[in-house]
Design an enzyme around this catalytic site. Structure first.
Site, PDB file in Angstrom:
ATOM      1  N   GLU A   5       0.565  -1.442   0.170  1.00 37.23           N
ATOM      2  CA  GLU A   5       0.130   0.298  -0.103  1.00 37.23           C
ATOM      3  C   GLU A   5       0.766   1.415   0.209  1.00 37.23           C
ATOM      4  OE1 GLU A   5      -4.258  -1.145   2.205  1.00 37.23           O
ATOM      5  OE2 GLU A   5      -2.506  -1.343   3.544  1.00 37.23           O
ATOM      6  N   TYR A  30     -11.406  18.762  19.171  1.00 34.39           N
ATOM      7  CA  TYR A  30      -9.908  18.142  18.826  1.00 34.39           C
ATOM      8  C   TYR A  30      -9.945  17.483  17.501  1.00 34.39           C
ATOM      9  CZ  TYR A  30      -8.301  19.842  23.287  1.00 34.39           C
ATOM     10  OH  TYR A  30      -8.240  20.294  24.189  1.00 34.39           O
TER      11      TYR A  30
END
Length: 208
Positions: free
Chosen positions: A74, A120
């Site tokens: 990948e 966040y």
């Protein structure tokens, strides 16, 4: 600037951290970090909890394998970020449980698949687009990621998992952990009515 040997050591350290947290079971997931003219990537079929510095693959920005063990199949997903997001210095791809679970849900918004619940998540991840399903190892995944990388810290591969970038290796890992926790919260609230951040609150966080 980290030397190559220091960065190899650090990749092993963060690999163990992610493995111990259960975010990359078995031989799943891969990590990479950028040097000046080359980049490092964890080898194919490697357990992130058992990496050795000398085994980590070294590649150029054409994707050519220069040294170390055979790189992850990948690699093109990481290269897509390095080629299209100049500030990206590291990339983390995990098969973390809640991110994978969300990636398997139907009718996700392809441009931003989860609502903003925590500040966040907005500050570290922002909009999280979904890349349509392609089999693992299909090079077209690189093309799909490349089309989104410039404008997004991370993407979610449908029925697969997240790909997350950062300005440093530590930032990429922290972003990946924040993404997993944010998607865990989202998944746990599926049958509830969560209090979402307002557009004004989101915009204030983006300005930060």
């Amino acid at each position: 600037m980290s030397t190559e040997s220091q960065l190899r050591e650090r990749l092993c350290e963060v690999g163990r951290r992610l493995y111990q947290r259960g975010l990359c079971p078995g031989t799943s997931g891969n990590l990479s970090a950028r040097l000046e003219d080359t980049w490092l990537l964890t080898p194919t079929n490697s357990c992130l909890g058992e990496l050795l510095p000398r085994d980590i693959s070294l590649l150029d920005f054409e994707g050519n394998h220069l040294s170390g063990k055979k790189p992850s199949k990948e690699s093109f997903m990481h290269l897509a970020y390095y080629q299209h997001r100049p500030e990206a210095r590291a990339v983390v791809h995990l098969h973390s449980t809640y991110a994978v679970a969300v990636s398997c849900l139907q009718d996700l918004n392809a441009d931003s698949c989860v609502p903003f619940i925590t500040p966040y998540f907005v500050m570290r991840i922002g909009d999280l687009p979904v890349v349509p399903y392609l089999r693992p190892g299909d090079a077209r995944l690189g093309e799909e990621i490349a089309s989104r990388a410039a404008n997004h810290v991370a993407v979610l591969l449908a029925n697969h998992g997240p790909v997350v970038s950062g300005k440093t290796l530590d930032e990429a890992v922290n972003n990946a952990e924040e993404l997993e926790e944010g998607l865990k919260v989202y998944f746990l609230l599926q049958d509830k009515k969560p209090m979402l951040l307002t557009p004004e609150q989101v915009e204030a966080l983006r300005r930060m």
